[in-house]
Scaffold this active site. Structure first.
Site, PDB file in Angstrom:
ATOM      1  N   HIS A   1     105.263 -26.176  69.532  1.00 55.34           N
ATOM      2  CA  HIS A   1     105.963 -27.197  70.328  1.00 55.34           C
ATOM      3  C   HIS A   1     106.267 -28.428  69.458  1.00 55.34           C
ATOM      4  CE1 HIS A   1     106.219 -29.652  74.257  1.00 55.34           C
ATOM      5  NE2 HIS A   1     106.113 -30.596  73.323  1.00 55.34           N
ATOM      6  N   GLU A   2     105.280 -28.838  68.637  1.00 48.93           N
ATOM      7  CA  GLU A   2     105.461 -30.040  67.806  1.00 48.93           C
ATOM      8  C   GLU A   2     106.443 -29.804  66.649  1.00 48.93           C
ATOM      9  OE1 GLU A   2     104.447 -32.447  69.249  1.00 48.93           O
ATOM     10  OE2 GLU A   2     102.818 -31.658  70.479  1.00 48.93           O
TER      11      GLU A   2
ATOM     12  N   CYS B   1     105.680 -32.120  78.225  1.00 51.12           N
ATOM     13  CA  CYS B   1     106.055 -32.887  77.032  1.00 51.12           C
ATOM     14  C   CYS B   1     106.094 -34.366  77.382  1.00 51.12           C
ATOM     15  CB  CYS B   1     107.421 -32.435  76.532  1.00 51.12           C
ATOM     16  SG  CYS B   1     107.950 -33.272  75.031  1.00 51.12           S
ATOM     17  N   LEU B   2     105.524 -35.181  76.512  1.00 54.28           N
ATOM     18  CA  LEU B   2     105.526 -36.632  76.747  1.00 54.28           C
ATOM     19  C   LEU B   2     106.943 -37.188  76.757  1.00 54.28           C
ATOM     20  CD1 LEU B   2     102.504 -37.678  74.493  1.00 54.28           C
ATOM     21  CD2 LEU B   2     102.555 -37.428  76.983  1.00 54.28           C
TER      22      LEU B   2
ATOM     23  N   GLN C   1     109.213 -38.057  68.214  1.00 56.00           N
ATOM     24  CA  GLN C   1     109.100 -38.622  69.558  1.00 56.00           C
ATOM     25  C   GLN C   1     108.930 -40.134  69.558  1.00 56.00           C
ATOM     26  OE1 GLN C   1     105.938 -35.538  70.596  1.00 56.00           O
ATOM     27  NE2 GLN C   1     106.849 -35.888  72.590  1.00 56.00           N
TER      28      GLN C   1
ATOM     29  N   GLY D   1      99.303 -33.633  71.922  1.00 58.96           N
ATOM     30  CA  GLY D   1     100.024 -33.556  70.660  1.00 58.96           C
ATOM     31  C   GLY D   1     101.129 -34.593  70.632  1.00 58.96           C
TER      32      GLY D   1
ATOM     33  N   HIS E   1     109.836 -30.185  67.827  1.00 60.47           N
ATOM     34  CA  HIS E   1     110.260 -31.593  67.874  1.00 60.47           C
ATOM     35  C   HIS E   1     110.815 -32.035  66.520  1.00 60.47           C
ATOM     36  CE1 HIS E   1     109.222 -33.108  71.814  1.00 60.47           C
ATOM     37  NE2 HIS E   1     107.965 -32.710  71.735  1.00 60.47           N
TER      38      HIS E   1
END
Ligand code: GNR
Ligand code: NI
Length: 167
Positions: free
Chosen positions: A133-134, A91-92, A51, A46, A137
Site C-alpha cells: 500500500h505504501e 488510507c489516511l 502523503q 503506515g 503511494h
C-alpha cells in the site's frame, strides 16, 4: 518534531511519483521522525512521504498497539512476491473509506533503514499488505484505484463534499 499535513484524495499531488533518496542524512532522518509522529497522531499503521507532500521514497510503518515496532523503509523495493490475499484497507488520504483490495500474500523487500544501512525483509500478513500500500503511494497510486470506476467516482464525490464542508 512536527506534525505534517496529510493530503486527501483527490489532491493531484498524491499522484506525483516519488524520487529515490540519494543520501540518508539528518534532513531525511528529521522527515522520518516527523512522519512517525504524524502517523501515530492520526492514528495510522503506515505513512508514505507522498502523503505529506514530500516526493521522496520514504515509508514508515508500525503495526503495534503501543508504538514499539517502528519500521522505516527508504527506497523500498519489492524484489519477489508470491500468493494472493484480500484485505480490507483504509488510507489516511481517503479518510472514512474502507474496501477490499487483492495483493500479494508474501513479499521480499529491500530497503535502507534510518541509518542508511541496506536490509532485506521477507514478510507476510498485514505488514506485507501495508508495505505494498505504501509503495503504491510512492508511485502515485491509491487503494481506491483498485476499485471499480463507479465506486471510485462515489468516493471522489464524497471526499469533495467533505472538503467543501471543512473549508
Ligand atoms: O492506517 C492505515 N491502515 C491500513 C489498513 C489496511 C491496509 C493498509 C493500511 S495503511 C493506512 C495508513 C495509510 O494510509 N498509509 O498510506
Ligand atoms: Ni495510504
Amino acid at each position: 518534531m512536527a506534525l505534517l499535513q496529510v493530503l486527501h484524495y483527490p489532491d493531484p499531488r498524491l499522484r506525483n511519483p516519488a524520487q529515490p533518496v540519494a543520501q540518508v542524512d539528518d534532513e531525511v532522518r528529521r522527515l522520518v521522525d516527523d512522519m512517525f509522529e504524524t502517523m501515530y497522531e492520526a492514528p495510522g499503521i503506515g505513512l508514505a512521504a507522498t502523503q505529506v507532500n514530500v516526493p521522496k521514497r520514504i515509508v514508515v510503518i508500525d503495526l503495534s498497539n503501543d508504538r514499539t515496532e517502528p519500521y522505516c523503509f527508504i527506497n523500498p523495493k519489492i524484489v519477489a512476491r508470491e500468493g494472493e490475499e484480500e484485505t480490507e484497507e483504509g488510507c489516511l488520504s481517503v479518510p472514512g473509506i474502507y474496501d477490499t483490495v487483492r495483493r500479494s500474500r508474501w513479499v521480499h523487500v529491500e530497503a535502507l533503514d534510518r541509518d542508511g544501512k541496506a536490509f532485506t525483509l521477507k514478510i507476510d500478513d498485514l505488514l506485507a499488505v501495508c508495505i505494498q500500500h505504501e509503495i503504491d503511494h510512492l508511485d502515485g497510486k491509491l487503494f481506491v484505484d483498485y476499485l471499480s470506476e463507479v465506486k471510485r467516482g462515489r468516493i471522489r464525490k464524497k471526499m469533495e463534499k467533505l472538503r467543501r464542508k471543512i473549508l
